[in-house]
Design an enzyme around this catalytic site. Sequence first.
Site, PDB file in Angstrom:
ATOM      1  CE  LYS A  38      -0.295  -0.307   5.043  1.00 24.43           C
ATOM      2  NZ  LYS A  38      -1.153  -0.670   6.187  1.00 24.43           N
ATOM      3  CE1 TYR A 256      13.339  31.665   4.543  1.00 23.43           C
ATOM      4  CE2 TYR A 256      13.551  29.296   4.255  1.00 23.43           C
ATOM      5  CZ  TYR A 256      13.323  30.555   3.728  1.00 23.43           C
ATOM      6  OH  TYR A 256      13.083  30.703   2.388  1.00 23.43           O
TER       7      TYR A 256
END
Length: 363
Positions: A38, A256
């Site tokens: 999956k 940042y």
Amino acid sequence: MKYISRNTKAVIDLTALVHNYQYISSLAPQSKTIAVIKANGYEHCAIEVAKTLEAYVPAFAVAFVDEALTLRNAGIQSPILVLEGPFQHSDFTIAIEQDLSLMLHTHEQISWLKDNEDKYLGDVWLKVDTGMNRLGFRVEEISSVIASLNNKHHSKLVLCSHFSCAEDKENPKTTKQISQVKALVKQYDCQFSMANSAGILNWPESHGHFNRLGLSLYGVSPIEPCVIVEPLKPVMTLEAEIIAIRKVLEGETVGYGDTWQAKRLSTIAVIAIGYADGYPRNAKAGTPVFVNGEIAPLVGRVSMDMITIDVTGITKINVGDIVELWGKNVSVDTIAKHSDSINYELLTRLSARLPKTFIENNV
Ligand SMILES: *Cc1c(COP(=O)(O)O)cnc(C)c1O
């Protein structure tokens, strides 16, 4: 024209995949080991994984019908089990056309089975809830559900349950779940399936007619706290390229928010991978990155397209060098620990922008 400028990719080692399948299935010789692929094969490319494993496995499992269709459209002919079962009535039509087996866990799904009584030829996987409280009939409902099946479906019954705590070897919950399923199996004389990766590795008494192998197929340990299962080989190596190297003076910051400040004159390498590729944004300063045989710590925040690492003291380092974010030298578990996540999530969250390349199976 297919042009690849950025040398950032997930390298998928299909030999390691087959090795892991063979190793884990040898731990449960009485069981058929279904390969769970999956979520695009835990983002290892379900089609390539299925093509490679088709010669080895009795069946594949996916979460929902769409994922099974992707495999059928790619020419995969092995049996496929749909773990969450049909979401709608039309899923039964597709299951019949495409020869899929469905897990059933609601009365409505049982009524859809009855509507297709003669046409549905798959196995009837019946899910019983033994304490996960997510999907499945309650233990006390099972007898009426089984009683409502016709003889043909009765003979194709696979009683199934899912563990909530199997990664923890000490947790008595799993023993309780196993005995509940075994009592039902005795009563109804049917096939059963309980074990996922952690069940196969930690709980031999849970091995059933079918086991459902997901995570460890990809060479990753499901055992907490992060126990390495020695013979497993990581199938995925996440790689990226150094695109800049710079000096940062003592007291200067990187990235940042100025979250990291150099305590000395430092050498910083900029790597072309970021959270838009699936590298976790909350990986903290200190998260290891494997560079030319050494470990360098992540510094500063993870950006969308870049990360920065402190390579001070690593002498042989150049723009263009390839680093490993996770794989054979730094496990995905280690990165999960440094980013408050788990191996399953990091693998399956890799983004579509990240290319994959494959090392052929030579087993
Ligand atoms: C995903 C899944 C598995 C595989 O679990 P792993 O822990 O990855 O081995 C097995 N059974 C069900 C029902 C699942 O949803």
